[in-house]
Design an enzyme around this catalytic site. Structure first.
Site, PDB file in Angstrom:
ATOM      1  CG  ASP A  36      -2.208   0.748   1.047  1.00 17.57           C
ATOM      2  OD1 ASP A  36      -3.274   0.112   0.986  1.00 17.57           O
ATOM      3  OD2 ASP A  36      -2.157   1.997   0.933  1.00 17.57           O
ATOM      4  CG  ASP A  60       2.492   4.594  -6.995  1.00 14.21           C
ATOM      5  OD1 ASP A  60       1.479   4.024  -7.453  1.00 14.21           O
ATOM      6  OD2 ASP A  60       2.757   5.787  -7.223  1.00 14.21           O
ATOM      7  CB  VAL A  61      -0.383  -0.722  -7.434  1.00 16.13           C
ATOM      8  CG1 VAL A  61      -0.280  -1.505  -6.144  1.00 16.13           C
ATOM      9  CG2 VAL A  61      -1.567   0.240  -7.442  1.00 16.13           C
ATOM     10  CB  SER A 139     -16.451  -1.364  -9.241  1.00 17.79           C
ATOM     11  OG  SER A 139     -17.540  -0.541  -8.851  1.00 17.79           O
ATOM     12  CB  SER A 141     -18.452   1.637 -11.195  1.00 15.48           C
ATOM     13  OG  SER A 141     -19.244   2.135 -10.150  1.00 15.48           O
ATOM     14  CE1 TYR A 152     -13.167   2.973  -8.919  1.00 16.75           C
ATOM     15  CE2 TYR A 152     -15.472   2.590  -9.426  1.00 16.75           C
ATOM     16  CZ  TYR A 152     -14.357   2.334  -8.653  1.00 16.75           C
ATOM     17  OH  TYR A 152     -14.438   1.412  -7.617  1.00 16.75           O
ATOM     18  CE  LYS A 156     -12.173  -0.317  -9.587  1.00 15.04           C
ATOM     19  NZ  LYS A 156     -11.253  -1.169  -8.829  1.00 15.04           N
ATOM     20  CB  THR A 187     -14.053   1.600   2.301  1.00 16.39           C
ATOM     21  OG1 THR A 187     -14.226   2.275   1.043  1.00 16.39           O
ATOM     22  CG2 THR A 187     -14.566   0.188   2.199  1.00 16.39           C
TER      23      THR A 187
HETATM   24  N1  NAD Z   1     -16.002   1.102  -1.306  1.00 16.41           N
HETATM   25  C1  NAD Z   1     -16.795   0.820  -2.313  1.00 16.41           C
HETATM   26  O1  NAD Z   1     -18.003   1.119  -2.295  1.00 16.41           O
HETATM   27  C2  NAD Z   1     -16.249   0.098  -3.526  1.00 16.41           C
HETATM   28  C3  NAD Z   1     -17.167  -0.322  -4.480  1.00 16.41           C
HETATM   29  C4  NAD Z   1     -16.695  -0.978  -5.606  1.00 16.41           C
HETATM   30  C5  NAD Z   1     -15.341  -1.222  -5.761  1.00 16.41           C
HETATM   31  N2  NAD Z   1     -14.464  -0.792  -4.805  1.00 16.41           N
HETATM   32  C6  NAD Z   1     -13.059  -1.080  -5.041  1.00 16.41           C
HETATM   33  O2  NAD Z   1     -12.521  -1.723  -3.918  1.00 16.41           O
HETATM   34  C7  NAD Z   1     -11.116  -1.510  -3.871  1.00 16.41           C
HETATM   35  C8  NAD Z   1     -10.731  -1.128  -2.450  1.00 16.41           C
HETATM   36  O3  NAD Z   1     -11.319   0.117  -2.143  1.00 16.41           O
HETATM   37  P1  NAD Z   1     -11.866   0.484  -0.687  1.00 16.41           P
HETATM   38  O4  NAD Z   1     -13.294   0.847  -0.841  1.00 16.41           O
HETATM   39  O5  NAD Z   1     -11.475  -0.550   0.290  1.00 16.41           O
HETATM   40  O6  NAD Z   1     -11.113   1.865  -0.461  1.00 16.41           O
HETATM   41  P2  NAD Z   1      -9.914   2.309   0.500  1.00 16.41           P
HETATM   42  O7  NAD Z   1      -9.590   3.695   0.068  1.00 16.41           O
HETATM   43  O8  NAD Z   1     -10.267   2.033   1.913  1.00 16.41           O
HETATM   44  O9  NAD Z   1      -8.733   1.308   0.083  1.00 16.41           O
HETATM   45  C9  NAD Z   1      -7.963   1.486  -1.062  1.00 16.41           C
HETATM   46  C10 NAD Z   1      -6.498   1.266  -0.664  1.00 16.41           C
HETATM   47  O10 NAD Z   1      -5.707   1.373  -1.854  1.00 16.41           O
HETATM   48  C11 NAD Z   1      -4.544   2.112  -1.525  1.00 16.41           C
HETATM   49  N3  NAD Z   1      -3.989   2.732  -2.740  1.00 16.41           N
HETATM   50  C12 NAD Z   1      -4.511   3.742  -3.470  1.00 16.41           C
HETATM   51  N4  NAD Z   1      -3.686   4.056  -4.468  1.00 16.41           N
HETATM   52  C13 NAD Z   1      -2.612   3.222  -4.379  1.00 16.41           C
HETATM   53  C14 NAD Z   1      -1.418   3.070  -5.106  1.00 16.41           C
HETATM   54  N5  NAD Z   1      -1.138   3.851  -6.167  1.00 16.41           N
HETATM   55  N6  NAD Z   1      -0.546   2.112  -4.728  1.00 16.41           N
HETATM   56  C15 NAD Z   1      -0.797   1.327  -3.655  1.00 16.41           C
HETATM   57  N7  NAD Z   1      -1.907   1.428  -2.907  1.00 16.41           N
HETATM   58  C16 NAD Z   1      -2.807   2.377  -3.261  1.00 16.41           C
HETATM   59  C17 NAD Z   1      -5.015   3.162  -0.520  1.00 16.41           C
HETATM   60  O11 NAD Z   1      -3.943   3.701   0.233  1.00 16.41           O
HETATM   61  C18 NAD Z   1      -5.992   2.338   0.306  1.00 16.41           C
HETATM   62  O12 NAD Z   1      -5.360   1.728   1.420  1.00 16.41           O
HETATM   63  C19 NAD Z   1     -10.810  -0.459  -4.931  1.00 16.41           C
HETATM   64  O13 NAD Z   1     -10.293  -1.085  -6.079  1.00 16.41           O
HETATM   65  C20 NAD Z   1     -12.172   0.142  -5.215  1.00 16.41           C
HETATM   66  O14 NAD Z   1     -12.256   0.688  -6.493  1.00 16.41           O
HETATM   67  C21 NAD Z   1     -14.880  -0.142  -3.702  1.00 16.41           C
END
Ligand code: NAD
Length: 261
Positions: A36, A60-61, A139, A141, A152, A156, A187
């Site tokens: 992360d 950084d992914v 997602s 989405s 996005y 996705k 989240t």
């Molecule tokens: N929360 C929702 O409603 C939801 C819905 C659909 C999909 N998602 C997907 O779920 C996944 C997780 O999201 P979440 O809701 O847990 O959010 P979150 O923000 O809690 O977690 C995302 C994590 O990714 C890390 N991150 C961001 N950019 C990064 C990078 N360049 N390199 C390394 N790490 C990085 C952030 O620091 C964070 O810890 C994402 O792919 C998001 O698109 C979330």
């Protein structure tokens, strides 16, 4: 202990869905490598969990070299790789004419290209172990469009078809590759909106189960998909959204006609 002796790598594992997945994998016996950008949260989680089976690394992914080094470090730390959860992701609000090209590239790099970078080096490691399992966090989405969510939606959507493409290529390697499509999950990504009246209520009203989901509910699905219980699943796109996308978008006619609301 369904993941005993398994090694897992979770990107975006410091918070939200990723952190819940890390906890579940560790609880069920895996050694877990957390990647992360958020070092505070990542280190705290790693320190809190079983020290000999959990490691954290700043990654950084969106940077190919970082991702390749991440996979190498996970293999070195725990002796191989069986499970990869490509979960890091960000959103970005803008209609296309207002979306800066840099922002477009950033979203695509984090949400999509990162998965290519990781799978490119992780699949050969899994082959060495006779197979493995990958879950990509897509997602809902990625299945449909949202207002002003163009980058996005594009990223996705691509994750979903890329998952299917890799699944058919790597069945022969015994590497199963699936995607999860979360709906509205509370989240860091969504919290601000959910707590903002009336947005949170309006948002949840579109969900047949009447509530947002939790990171733990997504972790349950992800861990099922990477476990042997899902041994005949690959190329599957699993929606976990409280029924949100089961709806055609048509009005609730009985309610409208009988109750007038
Ligand atoms: N929360 C929702 O409603 C939801 C819905 C659909 C999909 N998602 C997907 O779920 C996944 C997780 O999201 P979440 O809701 O847990 O959010 P979150 O923000 O809690 O977690 C995302 C994590 O990714 C890390 N991150 C961001 N950019 C990064 C990078 N360049 N390199 C390394 N790490 C990085 C952030 O620091 C964070 O810890 C994402 O792919 C998001 O698109 C979330």
């Amino acid at each position: 202990m369904r993941f005993k002796n398994k090694v897992a790598l979770v990107t975006g594992g410091a918070s939200g869905i990723g952190a819940a997945t890390v906890r579940r994998l560790v609880e069920d016996g895996a050694s877990v490598f957390i990647a992360d950008l958020n070092d505070d949260l990542g280190r705290r989680l790693s320190d809190e969990l079983a020290a000999d089976r959990v490691a954290y690394r700043h990654v950084d992914v969106s940077v190919q070299e970082d991702v390749e080094a991440m996979v190498g470090a996970a293999v070195e730390a725990f002796g191989g790789l069986d499970i990869l959860v490509n979960n890091a992701g960000i959103g970005s609000f803008a209609e296309t004419p207002d979306l800066a090209p840099d922002e477009w590239h950033k979203v695509l790099a984090i949400d999509l290209h990162s998965i290519f970078y990781a799978c490119r080096v992780a699949i050969p490691e899994m082959r060495k172990r006779g197979g493995g399992a990958i879950v990509n966090t897509a997602s809902i989405s990625g299945l449909f469009g949202d207002y002003a969510f163009s980058a996005y939606n594009a990223a996705k959507g691509a994750v979903i078809n890329y998952t299917k493409s890799m699944a058919i290529d790597h069945g022969k390697d015994n590497v199963r590759i699936n995607a999860i499509c979360p709906g509205l999950i509370r989240t860091g990504l969504t919290e601000e909106g959910l707590l903002q009246p009336p947005l949170g209520d309006v948002w949840q009203a579109g969900i047949p189960l009447g509530r947002y989901g939790t990171p733990e509910e997504m972790a349950n699905v992800i861990c099922f998909l990477v476990s042997d219980e899902a041994s005949f699943m690959t190329g599957s796109i699993v929606v976990a959204d409280g029924g949100q996308t089961a709806h055609t978008g048509q009005p609730n006619l009985p309610k409208l006609l009988l109750e007038g609301t």
